[in-house]
Design an enzyme around this catalytic site. Structure first.
Site, PDB file in Angstrom:
ATOM      1  N   ASP A 138       0.904  -1.167   0.010  1.00  0.00           N
ATOM      2  CA  ASP A 138      -0.040  -0.102   0.050  1.00  0.00           C
ATOM      3  C   ASP A 138       0.865   1.245   0.206  1.00  0.00           C
ATOM      4  O   ASP A 138       1.929   1.086   0.266  1.00  0.00           O
ATOM      5  CB  ASP A 138      -0.825   0.150   1.226  1.00  0.00           C
ATOM      6  N   ASP A 140       1.458   4.782   2.185  1.00  0.00           N
ATOM      7  CA  ASP A 140       1.037   5.069   3.485  1.00  0.00           C
ATOM      8  C   ASP A 140       0.383   6.264   3.538  1.00  0.00           C
ATOM      9  O   ASP A 140       0.161   6.917   2.379  1.00  0.00           O
ATOM     10  CB  ASP A 140       2.621   5.294   4.114  1.00  0.00           C
TER      11      ASP A 140
END
Ligand SMILES: [Zn+2]
Length: 198
Positions: A138, A140
């Site tokens: 992902d 952040d």
């Protein structure tokens, strides 16, 4: 996480070289989800974790380069792998706030993770070679647009990449010589330890 017990048990079983696959958040859009990165530095932002076996005796291991160069080069030679990044290890279990995330990025860190410390330093204290292999799951909070990081998305992204990631770790193992030749991670020569290593 019983880090000290885990690393001690590995050493006692005869393990001397560790590839440590881990899921990470990225602090830069250049390293998007699915990217595999071999960090070369870490920053410890954990607190209160037992991170040494030397409760007495004043033993200070060298940790300027926290990862084994021999193990790192076995992975960085593989196609598509990004060589080098600073991984900040946060306490968790919560994800970062946007401000924390932007602060880490401004400081020049590229990856964020929750488990990479104290594993790495415990391996060094036990004179085991250790290299993290990070899979970006992902962007952040401070980098992502939208609502920030959600655990469900991280797990989904991890699932999507786990099989090729496992294959890559196996290939890295195949790149290693049969016998360990690394001296970088042997830090206790000439030092009297308060106990025998297992
Ligand atoms: Zn080593």
């Amino acid at each position: 996480m019983p880090y000290r017990a885990n690393m001690w048990a590995l050493r006692a079983l005869g393990v001397r070289r560790i590839f440590a696959p881990c899921a990470v958040g990225s602090l830069t859009p250049q390293l998007g989800p699915g990217t595999v990165v071999v960090p070369d530095q870490l920053v410890d932002r954990t607190r209160g974790r037992a991170d040494t076996y030397f409760d007495s005796g004043g033993i200070h291991v060298e940790f300027a380069d926290p990862y084994c160069p021999t193990l790192r080069s076995a992975v960085t030679g593989l196609p598509g792998v990004v060589d080098g990044a600073t991984m900040v290890v946060i306490q968790g279990p919560r994800f970062s706030t946007r401000a924390e995330s932007q602060w880490f990025a401004a400081a020049g860190f590229q990856l964020v993770n929750m488990t990479g410390y104290p594993e790495a330093v415990l391996a060094r204290e036990l004179e085991m070679c250790y290299a993290a292999i990070a899979l970006v799951t992902d962007l952040d909070a401070g980098v992502a647009v939208g609502d920030g990081v959600k655990a469900v998305d991280v797990y989904a992204e991890f699932q999507r990449h786990i099989e090729p990631f496992k294959k890559l770790v196996q290939e890295a193992i195949g790149e290693l010589a049969g016998e360990r030749s690394c001296t970088h991670c042997l830090t206790h020569q000439g030092i009297e330890l308060p106990f025998e290593l297992p």
